[in-house]
Design an enzyme around this catalytic site. Sequence first.
Site, PDB file in Angstrom:
ATOM      1  CE  LYS A 120     -75.578  -0.875 -80.657  1.00 52.91           C
ATOM      2  NZ  LYS A 120     -75.126  -0.186 -79.853  1.00 52.91           N
ATOM      3  CD  GLU A 155     -81.035 -10.001 -67.931  1.00 57.51           C
ATOM      4  OE1 GLU A 155     -81.547  -9.608 -67.049  1.00 57.51           O
ATOM      5  OE2 GLU A 155     -80.293 -11.412 -67.723  1.00 57.51           O
ATOM      6  CD  GLU A 170     -83.138   1.511 -64.695  1.00 61.82           C
ATOM      7  OE1 GLU A 170     -83.088   1.476 -65.602  1.00 61.82           O
ATOM      8  OE2 GLU A 170     -82.217   0.502 -64.198  1.00 61.82           O
ATOM      9  CB  VAL A 222     -84.060   0.496 -76.472  1.00 60.76           C
ATOM     10  CG1 VAL A 222     -83.974  -0.327 -77.652  1.00 60.76           C
ATOM     11  CG2 VAL A 222     -83.794   1.441 -76.556  1.00 60.76           C
ATOM     12  CB  CYS A 242     -79.887  -3.001 -64.526  1.00 52.23           C
ATOM     13  SG  CYS A 242     -78.566  -4.617 -64.260  1.00 52.23           S
TER      14      CYS A 242
HETATM   15  P1  NAD Z   1     -80.377   1.794 -74.056  1.00 49.35           P
HETATM   16  O1  NAD Z   1     -81.571   1.111 -74.023  1.00 49.35           O
HETATM   17  O2  NAD Z   1     -80.617   2.686 -74.774  1.00 49.35           O
HETATM   18  O3  NAD Z   1     -79.188   0.819 -75.342  1.00 49.35           O
HETATM   19  C1  NAD Z   1     -78.670  -0.579 -75.416  1.00 49.35           C
HETATM   20  C2  NAD Z   1     -78.601  -1.713 -76.823  1.00 49.35           C
HETATM   21  O4  NAD Z   1     -78.994  -0.738 -76.988  1.00 49.35           O
HETATM   22  C3  NAD Z   1     -77.017  -0.134 -76.921  1.00 49.35           C
HETATM   23  O5  NAD Z   1     -76.397  -1.020 -77.105  1.00 49.35           O
HETATM   24  C4  NAD Z   1     -77.653   0.680 -78.155  1.00 49.35           C
HETATM   25  O6  NAD Z   1     -77.330   1.529 -78.994  1.00 49.35           O
HETATM   26  C5  NAD Z   1     -79.230  -0.437 -78.525  1.00 49.35           C
HETATM   27  N1  NAD Z   1     -80.277   0.632 -78.566  1.00 49.35           N
HETATM   28  C6  NAD Z   1     -80.628   1.641 -78.406  1.00 49.35           C
HETATM   29  N2  NAD Z   1     -81.388   1.843 -79.763  1.00 49.35           N
HETATM   30  C7  NAD Z   1     -81.835   0.192 -80.292  1.00 49.35           C
HETATM   31  C8  NAD Z   1     -83.077   0.354 -81.251  1.00 49.35           C
HETATM   32  N3  NAD Z   1     -84.007   0.287 -81.631  1.00 49.35           N
HETATM   33  N4  NAD Z   1     -83.422  -1.542 -81.589  1.00 49.35           N
HETATM   34  C9  NAD Z   1     -81.919  -2.175 -81.321  1.00 49.35           C
HETATM   35  N5  NAD Z   1     -80.907  -1.956 -80.337  1.00 49.35           N
HETATM   36  C10 NAD Z   1     -80.716  -0.206 -80.434  1.00 49.35           C
HETATM   37  O7  NAD Z   1     -79.383   1.458 -73.124  1.00 49.35           O
HETATM   38  P2  NAD Z   1     -78.225   2.596 -72.090  1.00 49.35           P
HETATM   39  O8  NAD Z   1     -79.060   2.653 -71.556  1.00 49.35           O
HETATM   40  O9  NAD Z   1     -77.420   1.735 -72.820  1.00 49.35           O
HETATM   41  O10 NAD Z   1     -78.479   1.255 -70.855  1.00 49.35           O
HETATM   42  C11 NAD Z   1     -78.794   1.663 -69.823  1.00 49.35           C
HETATM   43  C12 NAD Z   1     -79.834   0.604 -69.201  1.00 49.35           C
HETATM   44  O11 NAD Z   1     -79.532  -0.733 -69.096  1.00 49.35           O
HETATM   45  C13 NAD Z   1     -80.535   1.392 -68.329  1.00 49.35           C
HETATM   46  O12 NAD Z   1     -81.878   0.979 -67.912  1.00 49.35           O
HETATM   47  C14 NAD Z   1     -80.383  -0.478 -67.031  1.00 49.35           C
HETATM   48  O13 NAD Z   1     -81.091  -0.824 -66.216  1.00 49.35           O
HETATM   49  C15 NAD Z   1     -80.047  -1.441 -68.339  1.00 49.35           C
HETATM   50  N6  NAD Z   1     -79.306  -2.569 -67.892  1.00 49.35           N
HETATM   51  C16 NAD Z   1     -79.960  -4.081 -67.833  1.00 49.35           C
HETATM   52  C17 NAD Z   1     -79.212  -4.987 -67.195  1.00 49.35           C
HETATM   53  C18 NAD Z   1     -79.824  -5.634 -66.903  1.00 49.35           C
HETATM   54  O14 NAD Z   1     -79.313  -7.130 -66.966  1.00 49.35           O
HETATM   55  N7  NAD Z   1     -81.038  -5.883 -66.233  1.00 49.35           N
HETATM   56  C19 NAD Z   1     -77.902  -4.350 -67.379  1.00 49.35           C
HETATM   57  C20 NAD Z   1     -77.017  -3.290 -67.812  1.00 49.35           C
HETATM   58  C21 NAD Z   1     -78.134  -2.300 -67.899  1.00 49.35           C
END
Ligand code: NAD
Length: 452
Positions: A154, A229, A355, A211, A263
Amino acid sequence: MSAHGVVNPATEEVIGTVDLCDAASTDAAIERSHKAFSAWRAVSPGDRARLLRRFAEGVDANLEELAQLEVANSGHTISNARWEAGNVRDVLNYYAAAPERLIGQQIPVPGGVDVTFHEPLGVVGVIVPWNFPMPIAGWGFAPALAAGNTVVLKPAELTPLTAIRIGEIAREAGIPEDVLQILPGRGAVVGQRFVDHPLVRKIVFTGSTAVGKQVMAGCAAHVKRVTLELGGKNANIIFADADLERAAATAPYGVFDNAGQDCCARSRILVQRSVFDRFLELFEPAVNGVVVGDPAAEATEMGPLISAEHRSRVAGYLNETTVAFQGDCPDGPGFWFPPTVVLPASNSERVVTEEVFGPIVTVTAFDDESDAIALANDTEYGLSGSIWTTNVGRALRVARAVEAGNLSVNSHSSVRYWTPFGGVKQSGLGRELGPDALHAFTETKNVFIATD
Ligand code: NAD
């Protein structure tokens, strides 16, 4: 299914619509993935390796198209977007070597022969955020497929286009139907079905810590395997004995790359007090030198933020702190935000503890090595960080003491597909990439054969 408009964040124009999956179509895709699993795991290791290499060649042949798509959908600079598509190719090639090397053990035991097998898990659900749509997808699906699993993936609501195209390239390369399915949709619908559906045996989730915690709790109900991650609040620690010119010249790129939506962004600069003023003198022109603008232009170093909503969230941090200086950014359409440097009055300000995920960096003074380590570790996150010093002993001492999964000395690099990547504390669980990632997609099976 419902249609969803996809917006170019540099122009605010709608560049396409994507059909979003609902719960019923997600369940149907998971069931097809489960059906495809038995044939995919039975593909001989050499053939599975060949198919993955052909998939990598397909990504390479379409690299420019994928990069342009990411520029339009995510506002990534063209140079970054080319690197990102190239990373998908490289990660596929790297794990294409794995099916032929997925070697178990023969363990000496009395009364027989004991061997272990690395069995695939079944259907793996990969949930991707919007900040690096291509690489993060590849870090999940490439090792998962190599180990013999099928994948449902997804993409984020805002950035589905490159994942959809990569799914088509996989089919064109001969990856069998339903082995890799891309399911655009909402997190609370499609992502939640991945977590709740009993036929999905593992979740690879990249996204926010909030999340991620929900996903982990949902997985617990099925004892479902999970890799997380999550977020980061990474320190860039600059000692007085560092090459200060280089540290100051590179610091903007350690935090403002991808407009800070990374991140691994080094969003807290910690500078030894004796060189604090000199560092700021060198840092200001370096920040002003960051080229912010049209992400499709070759010379651009920083594009827009992903959405209007995200921009107002990022801007909110500046109401509560002291801005030291800001670079430039375009006016007019597009979700622009300038590179911004903050001198916080206290370490409890939100801009220091949370963050931001935008182009804002704090600069704080420290006195000595133990003070630097204490400040760096004063966070629930633990993903990455940088250490600038010419003292090798100090570099190693501090690298061992900072609680983070990925540290770099005299560099800001965190991601190399040959090496493990992931966080400690609330930055995540498990590791991606590197030689061991494959085992996050297998279970060890032990078989004893009696010889007596
Ligand atoms: P998010 O948590 O809002 O969403 C991430 C994904 O999860 C999206 O595809 C979203 O549709 C899905 N999602 C949302 N609710 C869900 C649920 N209840 N069940 C399952 N899936 C669900 O994050 P974002 O705003 O898209 O991304 C930014 C975040 O990602 C930042 O905190 C960043 O640090 C983190 N990030 C971490 C890494 C790493 O490798 N550690 C890499 C990139 C981004």
